[in-house]
Design a protein around this motif. Sequence first.
Motif, PDB file in Angstrom:
ATOM      1  N   ASN A  89      16.154 -46.516  -1.513  1.00  0.00           N
ATOM      2  CA  ASN A  89      16.104 -48.075  -1.440  1.00  0.00           C
ATOM      3  C   ASN A  89      15.517 -48.365   0.115  1.00  0.00           C
ATOM      4  O   ASN A  89      14.926 -49.052   0.397  1.00  0.00           O
ATOM      5  CB  ASN A  89      17.495 -48.703  -1.621  1.00  0.00           C
ATOM      6  N   SER A 111      21.841 -49.024   0.961  1.00  0.00           N
ATOM      7  CA  SER A 111      22.468 -47.881   1.065  1.00  0.00           C
ATOM      8  C   SER A 111      22.229 -47.489   2.612  1.00  0.00           C
ATOM      9  O   SER A 111      21.210 -47.767   3.523  1.00  0.00           O
ATOM     10  CB  SER A 111      21.504 -47.001   0.369  1.00  0.00           C
ATOM     11  N   THR A 159      16.500 -46.498  -8.403  1.00  0.00           N
ATOM     12  CA  THR A 159      17.775 -45.631  -8.809  1.00  0.00           C
ATOM     13  C   THR A 159      16.879 -44.321  -9.363  1.00  0.00           C
ATOM     14  O   THR A 159      16.023 -44.475 -10.090  1.00  0.00           O
ATOM     15  CB  THR A 159      18.620 -46.270  -9.843  1.00  0.00           C
ATOM     16  N   SER A 198      17.712 -42.438   1.478  1.00  0.00           N
ATOM     17  CA  SER A 198      17.758 -43.346   0.449  1.00  0.00           C
ATOM     18  C   SER A 198      16.442 -43.681  -0.259  1.00  0.00           C
ATOM     19  O   SER A 198      15.317 -44.053   0.623  1.00  0.00           O
ATOM     20  CB  SER A 198      18.371 -44.363   1.158  1.00  0.00           C
TER      21      SER A 198
HETATM   22  C1  LIG Z   1      29.424 -44.265  -6.190  1.00  0.00           C
HETATM   23  C2  LIG Z   1      28.355 -44.324  -7.014  1.00  0.00           C
HETATM   24  C3  LIG Z   1      27.988 -44.874  -8.264  1.00  0.00           C
HETATM   25  C4  LIG Z   1      26.863 -44.776  -8.754  1.00  0.00           C
HETATM   26  N1  LIG Z   1      26.605 -45.738  -9.890  1.00  0.00           N
HETATM   27  C5  LIG Z   1      25.420 -45.769 -10.373  1.00  0.00           C
HETATM   28  C6  LIG Z   1      25.108 -46.784 -11.440  1.00  0.00           C
HETATM   29  O1  LIG Z   1      25.668 -47.539 -11.980  1.00  0.00           O
HETATM   30  N2  LIG Z   1      23.737 -47.107 -12.030  1.00  0.00           N
HETATM   31  C7  LIG Z   1      22.755 -46.063 -11.164  1.00  0.00           C
HETATM   32  O2  LIG Z   1      21.675 -46.426 -11.731  1.00  0.00           O
HETATM   33  N3  LIG Z   1      22.953 -45.135 -10.235  1.00  0.00           N
HETATM   34  C8  LIG Z   1      24.240 -45.006  -9.986  1.00  0.00           C
HETATM   35  N4  LIG Z   1      24.451 -44.300  -8.971  1.00  0.00           N
HETATM   36  C9  LIG Z   1      23.353 -43.148  -8.397  1.00  0.00           C
HETATM   37  C10 LIG Z   1      22.556 -43.909  -7.485  1.00  0.00           C
HETATM   38  O3  LIG Z   1      21.512 -44.635  -7.910  1.00  0.00           O
HETATM   39  C11 LIG Z   1      21.881 -42.761  -6.414  1.00  0.00           C
HETATM   40  O4  LIG Z   1      22.742 -42.180  -5.749  1.00  0.00           O
HETATM   41  C12 LIG Z   1      20.820 -43.439  -5.530  1.00  0.00           C
HETATM   42  O5  LIG Z   1      20.136 -42.351  -4.931  1.00  0.00           O
HETATM   43  C13 LIG Z   1      21.499 -44.289  -4.372  1.00  0.00           C
HETATM   44  O6  LIG Z   1      20.387 -45.063  -3.749  1.00  0.00           O
HETATM   45  P1  LIG Z   1      19.792 -44.428  -2.354  1.00  0.00           P
HETATM   46  O7  LIG Z   1      18.830 -43.438  -2.727  1.00  0.00           O
HETATM   47  O8  LIG Z   1      19.165 -45.790  -2.043  1.00  0.00           O
HETATM   48  O9  LIG Z   1      20.957 -44.044  -1.513  1.00  0.00           O
HETATM   49  C14 LIG Z   1      25.818 -44.123  -8.355  1.00  0.00           C
HETATM   50  C15 LIG Z   1      25.849 -43.497  -6.899  1.00  0.00           C
HETATM   51  C16 LIG Z   1      27.056 -43.404  -6.340  1.00  0.00           C
HETATM   52  C17 LIG Z   1      27.442 -42.678  -4.998  1.00  0.00           C
END
Ligand SMILES: Cc1cc2nc3c(=O)[nH]c(=O)nc-3n(C[C@H](O)[C@H](O)[C@H](O)COP(=O)(O)O)c2cc1C
Length: 192
Positions: free
Chosen positions: A26, A19, A121, A24
């Motif tokens: 992650n 990310s 997530t 984030s």
């Molecule tokens: C394009 C997109 C698709 C996503 N698809 C999923 C998914 O399939 N499964 C899920 O658990 N979260 C999904 N999410 C939500 C992400 O888990 C969430 O945005 C998370 O905070 C991303 O990780 P980060 O906090 O490290 O940026 C999606 C987010 C985006 C932007």
Amino acid sequence: MSDAVGTAAAVKVLGICGSLRKGSYNAAALRAAQELAPDGLTIETFDIAPIPIYNEDVRAEGLPPAVEQFRERIRAADALLFVTPEYNYSVPGVLKNAIDWASRPPEQPFAGKPVAIMGATPSVLGTARAQYHLRQILVFLDMHPINKPEVMIAAASGKFDAAGRLTDETTRDFVRQLLTALRDWTRRLTAK
Ligand SMILES: Cc1cc2nc3c(=O)[nH]c(=O)nc-3n(C[C@H](O)[C@H](O)[C@H](O)COP(=O)(O)O)c2cc1C
């Protein structure tokens, strides 16, 4: 370095976050891994943000500097740690893009490296689907993934505090176990 498992040199891990987001979960999980690293293992990170979108025409003119740096850092590491969100049930494009660039011949640097995967997530399945897709990619690249524990951090909003510190003790234990397994697995594979 002296530690519980002897006097072997520390296992050097390169941590890669899937990310690019400032807040984030992650990236926060990767920081937690650095904080929780057991004796005999250290984690440095590589930021994939400067890696351009893959284009075979660009590659034909020479690898972009950010890709060269990524490949060098992978080569220099004893093991890798991927910490990634799940996007649409799979690996985020930015991470797949970085792996694709680094994987091109000659001498793709992933081959033979021990590797561990984690993901966070806000949702319920803890990035399981992305992790299994990533595992498949890494196996194709001839890496050696840790099987267990699987660190799948679901409902992440309740497990990190406002400053991005991993506060959930059960999750912290899983991260420690994964890193200990990565250290021991790397030593078995490399006699380090
Ligand atoms: C394009 C997109 C698709 C996503 N698809 C999923 C998914 O399939 N499964 C899920 O658990 N979260 C999904 N999410 C939500 C992400 O888990 C969430 O945005 C998370 O905070 C991303 O990780 P980060 O906090 O490290 O940026 C999606 C987010 C985006 C932007």
